[in-house]
Each structure stands twice: as structure tokens, then as C-alpha cells.
Design an enzyme around this catalytic site. Structure first.
Site, mmCIF file in Angstrom:
data_model
loop_
_atom_site.group_PDB
_atom_site.id
_atom_site.type_symbol
_atom_site.label_atom_id
_atom_site.label_comp_id
_atom_site.label_asym_id
_atom_site.label_seq_id
_atom_site.Cartn_x
_atom_site.Cartn_y
_atom_site.Cartn_z
ATOM 1 N N HIS A 90 0.891 -1.184 0.000
ATOM 2 C CA HIS A 90 0.000 0.000 0.000
ATOM 3 C C HIS A 90 0.916 1.219 0.000
ATOM 4 C CE1 HIS A 90 -3.387 2.510 0.614
ATOM 5 N NE2 HIS A 90 -3.740 2.197 1.843
ATOM 6 N N HIS A 144 -1.819 -2.203 -10.307
ATOM 7 C CA HIS A 144 -2.797 -1.549 -9.434
ATOM 8 C C HIS A 144 -4.059 -2.388 -9.385
ATOM 9 C CE1 HIS A 144 -5.249 1.549 -7.567
ATOM 10 N NE2 HIS A 144 -4.113 2.157 -7.266
ATOM 11 N N ASP A 174 3.209 5.515 -7.171
ATOM 12 C CA ASP A 174 4.417 5.371 -6.351
ATOM 13 C C ASP A 174 5.704 5.304 -7.162
ATOM 14 O OD1 ASP A 174 3.191 5.365 -3.829
ATOM 15 O OD2 ASP A 174 2.448 3.359 -4.223
HETATM 16 N N1 COA Z 1 5.450 -6.849 -10.838
HETATM 17 C C1 COA Z 1 5.421 -8.087 -11.374
HETATM 18 N N2 COA Z 1 4.295 -8.802 -11.485
HETATM 19 C C2 COA Z 1 3.156 -8.250 -11.065
HETATM 20 C C3 COA Z 1 3.107 -6.961 -10.510
HETATM 21 C C4 COA Z 1 4.318 -6.265 -10.403
HETATM 22 N N3 COA Z 1 4.364 -5.040 -9.853
HETATM 23 N N4 COA Z 1 1.851 -6.665 -10.158
HETATM 24 C C5 COA Z 1 1.112 -7.741 -10.471
HETATM 25 N N5 COA Z 1 1.916 -8.699 -11.009
HETATM 26 C C6 COA Z 1 1.506 -10.029 -11.454
HETATM 27 C C7 COA Z 1 1.051 -10.838 -10.240
HETATM 28 O O1 COA Z 1 2.151 -11.491 -9.607
HETATM 29 C C8 COA Z 1 0.091 -11.779 -10.857
HETATM 30 O O2 COA Z 1 0.789 -12.771 -11.558
HETATM 31 P P1 COA Z 1 0.256 -14.309 -11.638
HETATM 32 O O3 COA Z 1 -1.072 -14.209 -12.316
HETATM 33 O O4 COA Z 1 1.309 -14.997 -12.419
HETATM 34 O O5 COA Z 1 0.147 -14.765 -10.215
HETATM 35 C C9 COA Z 1 -0.629 -10.919 -11.862
HETATM 36 O O6 COA Z 1 0.332 -9.924 -12.248
HETATM 37 C C10 COA Z 1 -1.875 -10.304 -11.216
HETATM 38 O O7 COA Z 1 -2.049 -9.019 -11.652
HETATM 39 P P2 COA Z 1 -3.217 -8.100 -11.098
HETATM 40 O O8 COA Z 1 -4.466 -8.899 -10.904
HETATM 41 O O9 COA Z 1 -3.296 -6.885 -11.947
HETATM 42 O O10 COA Z 1 -2.628 -7.620 -9.675
HETATM 43 P P3 COA Z 1 -3.361 -7.541 -8.277
HETATM 44 O O11 COA Z 1 -4.622 -6.753 -8.395
HETATM 45 O O12 COA Z 1 -3.432 -8.874 -7.653
HETATM 46 O O13 COA Z 1 -2.303 -6.692 -7.412
HETATM 47 C C11 COA Z 1 -1.027 -4.909 -6.633
HETATM 48 C C12 COA Z 1 -2.251 -5.303 -7.416
HETATM 49 C C13 COA Z 1 -0.931 -3.405 -6.535
HETATM 50 C C14 COA Z 1 -1.148 -5.466 -5.187
HETATM 51 C C15 COA Z 1 0.212 -5.483 -7.314
HETATM 52 O O14 COA Z 1 0.244 -5.025 -8.645
HETATM 53 C C16 COA Z 1 1.491 -5.184 -6.605
HETATM 54 O O15 COA Z 1 1.804 -5.827 -5.586
HETATM 55 N N6 COA Z 1 2.283 -4.183 -7.101
HETATM 56 C C17 COA Z 1 3.538 -3.841 -6.484
HETATM 57 C C18 COA Z 1 3.309 -3.045 -5.210
HETATM 58 C C19 COA Z 1 2.876 -1.631 -5.477
HETATM 59 O O16 COA Z 1 3.432 -0.953 -6.327
HETATM 60 N N7 COA Z 1 1.883 -1.200 -4.702
HETATM 61 C C20 COA Z 1 1.341 0.122 -4.804
HETATM 62 C C21 COA Z 1 -0.084 0.073 -5.239
HETATM 63 S S1 COA Z 1 -0.711 1.686 -5.548
#
Ligand code: COA
Length: 352
Positions: free
Chosen positions: A195, A234, A288
Site C-alpha cells: 500500500h 494496481h 508510487d
Molecule cells: N510486478 C510483477 N508482477 C506483477 C506486478 C508487479 N508489480 N503486479 C502484479 N503482477 C503479477 C502478479 O504477480 C500476478 O501474476 P500471476 O497471475 O502470475 O500470479 C498478476 O500480475 C496479477 O495481476 P493483477 O491482478 O493486476 O494484480 P493484483 O490486483 O493482484 O495486485 C497490486 C495489485 C498493486 C497489489 C500489485 O500489482 C502489486 O503488488 N504491485 C507492487 C506493489 C505496489 O506498487 N503497490 C502500490 C499500489 S498503488
């Protein structure tokens, strides 16, 4: 998909408003007149005051704590010495926190790192961004480009509907707990790297990359091991975060205009990482990602990135608390238990 605060597009607000203008909008539901804005800024300037008991507590918080734990303590401790009562209504408490978070953070930071006791008051017309930059740099003056970059970042972080920390604040006050408890819950929730902590996590990897080749090696390894690349993806914006391009402009501007902390290469490496992650992973930068290089070029220590998020998001949290209280219903989800059922009780001396 765009982002609006009370009907105004974030792009318009970031271009035309100051953070105080936006904070007023979020707290009171409409953009202020110039007189209202002036009075609001006066209230914020007064709310910067750090009580002696709080300074004492800040001086006891060690240098190696997570600064979000310090911010959580500021909220909790202020709730103890200046509790919410019928006399000081919730708007006053919100403005008090809006004014005090930056000075409290800077006070702790300088005392913990170098034993310096800062004076929290700068100019009596200084905006929150200007006060913060002066306090962080221990300077009587502040570079207008840096102040505006910080100001815009505060606008962009101010509100984001039912994100985890806002939800935590609403759950807390839905029990009829006090305002400070709601904010303390929210700060604890914002602390995590999935977050609020993401911008710090971005800077932690960016600061180890000194060339495009090193950035490529980092990306190749992350892709191979399926590591999360912080600052990308996101839960809501699957095709790009509308705030990212706005803050990216400031990262670029700082790298071109080269104020004191500007870094061309940091921006170039960030842009290279963006291109590859978008093309190869189809994940877009969130707010971010470019906030990290923006804050770094504003001379903000990395450990203070998430506390600055608190200085901004207090507005969104407060507005949600007002809304929750206006039509309150206890938020109490149920869960689906899937463990064993109907077990016979085993006396203590017969348990294996
Ligand atoms: N880097 C690499 N892979 C990523 C990724 C990233 N930043 N964000 C998502 N993925 C991958 C996941 O591992 C998942 O892969 P899988 O299907 O092989 O397991 C897939 O993409 C799922 O994507 P999605 O459904 O769009 O993501 P989510 O809704 O589950 O997660 C976040 C959203 C924000 C939690 C996630 O993108 C993340 O942890 N980002 C990094 C942290 C961050 O920047 N947080 C700030 C948010 S404002």
C-alpha cells in the site's frame, strides 16, 4: 479510467490547484473562495504548533524505528493530550492533524539523526509543502520547483476511495471510536509495502541502479524469478494509473532543471524501467513509481516517503470518517469458517 475528487478531475486539480485548495475541497465538499482559502491556511499554520509533551515523546523515539511507527504514535499521542470532545469538533481535529503531521515528522527526523531541535514555524503564509521543504532542508528559503513538486504529490496522494487504509479508518470509527483511533488504524494499514510503502520500496531498488545495463540486469532477474516490481500494477487501474503521468512530469522537470538534488540518470533509468515493464509485463506504473524519483530529487530522505503520504491522505481519511459518521452503521463482515466441525472436547490431561 480517471480519478475525480468530489467531481473535479485530478488532472485539472494537479494543474490548477494547491494542496490546501484540494484539502479544503475534500474536507468541506467544495472549492474554497479566496477568503476561505486564506482562513484555512491560517488555521493550518496555527495547527503546526508542537506541544511540549509531544516533543518529549518524539525525542524518545529512536532513530532506527520505522518512521510510520512514529507517525502512528503522533496520532495516538495527540488523541491522548488533545482528545476529541464535543467542544473541538471533528473538523478541528482533522485540521490539527493536517497541520501537525509535517512538523512532527521533521522534528523527530532532525532530533533523531542529529540532535537538532527545529522550530516548526516557518513563514506564516507558508503552505504545507513550503513548510515541509524548509523544515526538511533546515533552510529559510525553499526552491519553488521543489515546493511545487511536493505540493502536486500531496494533491495526488490525498484521496483514493476504499483503499485499505481508508477502509481501516471507516471500520474503526464505525464502532463509534474517536477520530484519532480511526487515523491511527489507517496509518498502521498504510505502513505496508503493498500500500503506502511502495514508493520507498521503489527507491530502494532505484538507488542501487547506476546505469541502464544495471537496470536491465535487475529487470531480467526480476522477470526470471517472477518477483513483484514495486511501483507497477494496481488493483483498480489495470490500464494505467491516471496520476502516474502527472508525477512523471515533475520527475522529468526536476532532472532537466537540475535544482540542488536533480538527477538526470535517475529519471532516465526510471523511464527505461517503465518502458520494459509495460512492454514485457503489461504492468503500468502506479503513482508510487515516479513519486520515488520525484521525492529523491526534492531531497526527501527515502524513509520519509510514506510519512509524507500520511500528511496528504489525512484529508481523504478525514472526509471518509465524516461520511461514515453522518450515516453510521457498524462495519462487521462475516467470514466463512472452513476448518473442522463438531469435535468432541478433549480434557487437558488427555490431549496429545
Ligand atoms: N510486478 C510483477 N508482477 C506483477 C506486478 C508487479 N508489480 N503486479 C502484479 N503482477 C503479477 C502478479 O504477480 C500476478 O501474476 P500471476 O497471475 O502470475 O500470479 C498478476 O500480475 C496479477 O495481476 P493483477 O491482478 O493486476 O494484480 P493484483 O490486483 O493482484 O495486485 C497490486 C495489485 C498493486 C497489489 C500489485 O500489482 C502489486 O503488488 N504491485 C507492487 C506493489 C505496489 O506498487 N503497490 C502500490 C499500489 S498503488
Amino acid at each position: 479510467m480517471g480519478l475525480n475528487y468530489r467531481g473535479y478531475d485530478i488532472v485539472d486539480l494537479a494543474k490548477n490547484s494547491t494542496f490546501e485548495d484540494v484539502a479544503y475541497l475534500i474536507l468541506f465538499g467544495k472549492l474554497p473562495t479566496s477568503k476561505q482559502l486564506e482562513e484555512f491556511l491560517d488555521q493550518i499554520v496555527k495547527a503546526r504548533y508542537l506541544p511540549a509533551q509531544l516533543k518529549e515523546i518524539l525525542e524518545r523515539i529512536p532513530v532506527d524505528v520505522h518512521p510510520m511507527d512514529m507517525m502512528r504514535t503522533v496520532s495516538s499521542f495527540l488523541g491522548l493530550i488533545e482528545p476529541e470532545t464535543k467542544e473541538n469538533d471533528q473538523y478541528e481535529v482533522a485540521i490539527r492533524l493536517l497541520g501537525i503531521f509535517g512538523p512532527a515528522m521533521a522534528y523527530w527526523y532532525h532530533f533523531a539523526h542529529s540532535g537538532v531541535r527545529i522550530n516548526e514555524q516557518t513563514g506564516n503564509k507558508d503552505t504545507i509543502a513550503c513548510n515541509l521543504v524548509k523544515l526538511l532542508h533546515l533552510s529559510q528559503t525553499a526552491d519553488p520547483i521543489i515546493v511545487r513538486a511536493v505540493d502536486v504529490s500531496l494533491i495526488l496522494y490525498a484521496e483514493h476511495d476504499f483503499n485499505a487504509s481508508t477502509f481501516a479508518a471507516r471500520v474503526t470509527v464505525s464502532t463509534l471510536a474517536d477520530f484519532y483511533s480511526g487515523i491511527t488504524s489507517a496509518i498502521g494499514t498504510l505502513r505496508g509495502p503493498l500500500h503506502g510503502g511502495a514508493n520507498e520500496a521503489v527507491m530502494q531498488y532505484l538507488q542501487n541502479l547506476h546505469s541502464i545495463e544495471e537496470a536491465n540486469a535487475f529487470l531480467n532477474e526480476s522477470f526470471k524469478s517472477k518477483k513483484l516490481i514495486m511501483g507497477f500494477g494496481h488493483r483498480v487501474y489495470k490500464n494505467g494509473d491516471p496520476r502516474s503521468d502527472i508525477i512523471k512530469e515533475y520527475s522529468k522537470l526536476l532532472s532537466e532543471k537540475q535544482p540542488k538534488f536533480g538527477k538526470k540518470l535517475l529519471y532516465q533509468i526510471s523511464e527505461h524501467i517503465e518502458t520494459r515493464v509495460v512492454n514485457e509485463k503489461k504492468k503500468f506504473p502506479n503513482l508510487d513509481f515516479y513519486s520515488a524519483s520525484t521525492y529523491h530529487q526534492c531531497g526527501v530522505p527515502t524513509e520519509l516517503f510514506t510519512p509524507i503520504f500520511v500528511m496528504s491522505r489525512i484529508t481523504g481519511w478525514a472526509a471518509h470518517i465524516f461520511e461514515q459518521r453522518a450515516n453510521n452503521k457498524l462495519i462487521r463482515p462475516t467470514s466463512n469458517y472452513i476448518g473442522p466441525q463438531k469435535l468432541s472436547f478433549v480434557p487437558l490431561n488427555q490431549r496429545l
